[in-house]
Design a protein around this motif. Structure first.
Motif, PDB file in Angstrom:
ATOM      1  N   ILE A   1       0.869  -1.188   0.000  1.00 17.21           N
ATOM      2  CA  ILE A   1       0.000   0.000   0.000  1.00 17.21           C
ATOM      3  C   ILE A   1       0.901   1.232   0.000  1.00 17.21           C
ATOM      4  O   ILE A   1       1.580   1.516   0.989  1.00 17.21           O
ATOM      5  N   GLY A   2       0.934   1.933  -1.138  1.00 24.63           N
ATOM      6  CA  GLY A   2       1.752   3.149  -1.236  1.00 24.63           C
ATOM      7  C   GLY A   2       2.782   3.046  -2.334  1.00 24.63           C
ATOM      8  O   GLY A   2       3.491   2.040  -2.465  1.00 24.63           O
TER       9      GLY A   2
ATOM     10  N   GLY B   1       4.914   5.806  -2.817  1.00 23.32           N
ATOM     11  CA  GLY B   1       5.905   6.852  -2.532  1.00 23.32           C
ATOM     12  C   GLY B   1       7.300   6.239  -2.581  1.00 23.32           C
ATOM     13  O   GLY B   1       7.494   5.117  -3.066  1.00 23.32           O
TER      14      GLY B   1
ATOM     15  N   TYR C   1       8.186  10.125  -8.156  1.00 24.93           N
ATOM     16  CA  TYR C   1       8.867  11.418  -7.990  1.00 24.93           C
ATOM     17  C   TYR C   1       9.629  11.391  -6.678  1.00 24.93           C
ATOM     18  O   TYR C   1       9.358  10.554  -5.806  1.00 24.93           O
TER      19      TYR C   1
ATOM     20  N   PRO D   1      11.515  15.101  -1.717  1.00 22.47           N
ATOM     21  CA  PRO D   1      12.324  16.249  -1.304  1.00 22.47           C
ATOM     22  C   PRO D   1      12.427  17.353  -2.361  1.00 22.47           C
ATOM     23  O   PRO D   1      12.673  18.516  -2.032  1.00 22.47           O
TER      24      PRO D   1
ATOM     25  N   LEU E   1      10.057  18.656  -3.894  1.00 21.69           N
ATOM     26  CA  LEU E   1       8.884  19.543  -3.871  1.00 21.69           C
ATOM     27  C   LEU E   1       9.208  20.899  -3.244  1.00 21.69           C
ATOM     28  O   LEU E   1       8.550  21.885  -3.554  1.00 21.69           O
ATOM     29  N   SER E   2      10.203  20.923  -2.348  1.00 19.90           N
ATOM     30  CA  SER E   2      10.509  22.207  -1.713  1.00 19.90           C
ATOM     31  C   SER E   2      11.731  22.897  -2.329  1.00 19.90           C
ATOM     32  O   SER E   2      12.332  23.769  -1.713  1.00 19.90           O
TER      33      SER E   2
ATOM     34  N   THR F   1      -8.238   3.553  -2.792  1.00 17.62           N
ATOM     35  CA  THR F   1      -7.934   3.736  -1.371  1.00 17.62           C
ATOM     36  C   THR F   1      -8.278   2.472  -0.601  1.00 17.62           C
ATOM     37  O   THR F   1      -9.404   1.969  -0.702  1.00 17.62           O
ATOM     38  N   VAL F   2      -7.291   1.954   0.116  1.00 17.45           N
ATOM     39  CA  VAL F   2      -7.546   0.786   0.967  1.00 17.45           C
ATOM     40  C   VAL F   2      -8.321   1.277   2.183  1.00 17.45           C
ATOM     41  O   VAL F   2      -7.868   2.171   2.902  1.00 17.45           O
TER      42      VAL F   2
ATOM     43  N   ALA G   1       3.144   0.998   3.275  1.00 17.68           N
ATOM     44  CA  ALA G   1       4.096   2.071   2.944  1.00 17.68           C
ATOM     45  C   ALA G   1       3.262   3.323   2.686  1.00 17.68           C
ATOM     46  O   ALA G   1       3.400   3.993   1.667  1.00 17.68           O
ATOM     47  N   CYS G   2       2.353   3.578   3.652  1.00 14.73           N
ATOM     48  CA  CYS G   2       1.307   4.579   3.393  1.00 14.73           C
ATOM     49  C   CYS G   2       1.646   5.980   3.889  1.00 14.73           C
ATOM     50  O   CYS G   2       0.793   6.878   3.878  1.00 14.73           O
TER      51      CYS G   2
ATOM     52  N   ALA H   1       2.941   9.592   5.690  1.00 11.68           N
ATOM     53  CA  ALA H   1       2.501  10.433   6.809  1.00 11.68           C
ATOM     54  C   ALA H   1       1.485  11.422   6.284  1.00 11.68           C
ATOM     55  O   ALA H   1       1.476  11.765   5.100  1.00 11.68           O
TER      56      ALA H   1
ATOM     57  N   VAL I   1       1.449  20.962   1.095  1.00  7.74           N
ATOM     58  CA  VAL I   1       2.173  20.259   0.020  1.00  7.74           C
ATOM     59  C   VAL I   1       2.846  19.027   0.616  1.00  7.74           C
ATOM     60  O   VAL I   1       3.875  19.118   1.269  1.00  7.74           O
TER      61      VAL I   1
ATOM     62  N   GLU J   1      12.266  25.351   4.322  1.00  2.00           N
ATOM     63  CA  GLU J   1      12.682  25.084   2.935  1.00  2.00           C
ATOM     64  C   GLU J   1      11.787  25.837   1.958  1.00  2.00           C
ATOM     65  O   GLU J   1      12.274  26.447   0.994  1.00  2.00           O
TER      66      GLU J   1
ATOM     67  N   VAL K   1      14.337  10.253   4.030  1.00  2.00           N
ATOM     68  CA  VAL K   1      14.594   9.302   2.949  1.00  2.00           C
ATOM     69  C   VAL K   1      15.630   8.234   3.328  1.00  2.00           C
ATOM     70  O   VAL K   1      15.436   7.048   3.030  1.00  2.00           O
ATOM     71  N   LEU K   2      16.720   8.642   3.986  1.00  2.83           N
ATOM     72  CA  LEU K   2      17.780   7.669   4.284  1.00  2.83           C
ATOM     73  C   LEU K   2      17.262   6.449   5.054  1.00  2.83           C
ATOM     74  O   LEU K   2      17.548   5.311   4.664  1.00  2.83           O
TER      75      LEU K   2
END
Ligand code: FAD
Length: 380
Positions: free
Chosen positions: A7-8, A10, A40, A43, A45-46, A79-80, A105-106, A108, A126, A156, A286-287
């Protein structure tokens, strides 16, 4: 055999699929996402105004490309709504899909503080590419943006929107920016550099109302003062999405609780990325999710593998005053020591034994990150 369902789509879901396919090309995998499934890097986005990038230019590929490149099924705009653990099925409204293993993997969700007023339709957030597209459209041709929240995302965007030619006001209830990540000396370096760039800070107050005012808004702050802007960007904070897991009876805390093998309290359900609380750690970066994706891919391919976090510094994309920091663990007692030269701050946090447990670097001091990372103990 039922597929692995993720699920997800991202960075967590996408990288898990990518890592899994390096080890196992055959097991059927279905990715489900409520968004449009474009690939995409969040990070980016900002930094989109500085780099003049529209949403379409930030997309690196569509869901069809992900499906073809990694031999998976990607279903977008779904949407689950529930997880039926007894039947090992996910529920999508009227439809049910069986899984052998399920991965959450839904991500935040944006925290929305209560706001009054008749201008709330001009308050934007955003947190994904679709939000970014809406915000870019709304802000086109406008001049002034009020940002609420002076954390990583708020700062940012303050830098990025200023680079894009906007007048930015930033409201932060705590008396300084980046309070959760930086000690005061380093916060001051960042706010000072951003002020010089043109950002107007309103510290120690919060936004109470947002009302329509001409073509824009008038925000009323908690001290009674007002700020006029074309629109508001809310960057007050993110919270792991735990509702689905909670409703399914999985253990949750701040995030969906998983052990070091990313396994939830149900042996067939895993979680990683922004939604997960990994052995007590909630890190919305991300790390950590990349490390988790590599480990979980191995586990799903049959080789049980705990994730190892190592040192996880946070970089903040404020080019007016770059920041790299490693906040010390809350339970560790110790003291900060500083070397300060204008915007260049080197803050080191040592415990009672003199061991380095955290750091905050701004400006040119960021160059010391690699050396300091070697001195820090691994998170786990
Ligand atoms: P997301 O990208 O949020 O993905 C969640 C997915 O779950 C989406 O596909 C969504 O549609 C899907 N979903 C959720 N619920 C459901 C449901 N019920 N049914 C179906 N699908 C569902 N981190 C850094 O390390 N460095 C940075 O410089 C940095 N900059 C950032 C800048 C911004 C503006 C933002 C917002 C974040 C930044 N981060 C940064 C954080 C980083 O981007 C995130 O940690 C990361 O992208 C999270 O990825 P994810 O896959 O866990 O979650």
């Amino acid at each position: 055999m039922s597929p692995i369902i993720v699920i997800g789509t991202g960075l967590a879901g996408f990288n898990l699929l990518k890592e899994l396919r390096k080890l196992d090309q055959e097991t059927p995998v279905i990715l489900l996402t409520s968004d449009d499934g474009r690939n995409y890097s969040k990070p980016m986005l900002s930094t989109g105004f500085t780099k003049s990038k529209q949403a379409d230019e930030l997309a690196m590929g569509g869901p069809e490309q992900t499906a073809t490149a990694f031999n998976a099924t990607v279903r977008t705009g779904v949407t689950v709504t529930a997880i039926d653990r007894a039947a090992k099925e996910v529920v999508l409204g009227d439809e049910r899909l069986a899984y052998s293993k399920l991965v959450l993997a839904c991500g935040a969700e944006v925290f929305r503080p209560p706001l009054e007023g008749d201008g709330l339709d001009r308050v934007y957030t955003v947190n994904d590419l679709m939000d970014y597209a809406r915000f870019r459209e709304a802000v086109a041709g406008k001049k002034t943006v009020l940002i609420t929240g002076g954390g990583l995302i708020g700062c940012e965007f303050a830098n990025d929107l200023t680079n894009g030619g906007y007048q930015v006001h930033l409201v932060e209830p705590v008396g300084r920016c980046l309070p959760a990540l930086l000690p005061e000396q380093a916060s001051l370096a960042v706010s000072d550099a951003l002020s010089k760039l043109g950002v107007v800070f309103h510290f120690g107050v919060f936004v109470q109302r947002v009302d329509q005012h001409g073509d824009g808004v008038r925000a009323t702050l908690s001290d009674g003062s007002t700020v006029e802007a074309d629109l508001v960007l809310s960057a007050v904070g993110l919270r792991p999405r735990i509702a689905l897991a909670e409703a399914a009876g999985l253990e949750t805390g701040r995030g969906i609780r998983v052990d070091r093998c990313l396994r939830t309290s149900d042996a067939d359900i895993y979680a990683l990325g922004d939604c997960a609380e990994v052995d007590g750690h909630v890190l919305l970066y991300v790390l950590p999710l990349m490390a988790a994706a590599r480990a979980l891919a191995k586990t799903l391919a049959g080789e049980e593998t705990p994730v190892s976090y190592g040192v996880m510094p946070v970089s903040i994309k404020t080019p007016a005053c770059p920041v790299v920091c490693m906040p010390p663990p809350a339970e560790v007692a110790g003291e900060w020591e500083f070397e300060i030269d204008g915007h260049h701050v080197k803050g080191l946090f040592r415990d009672a034994e003199g061991q380095l447990r955290g750091y905050a670097l701004t400006g040119d001091a960021c160059g010391e990150r690699m050396k300091l990372n070697k001195e820090l103990p691994a998170l786990f």
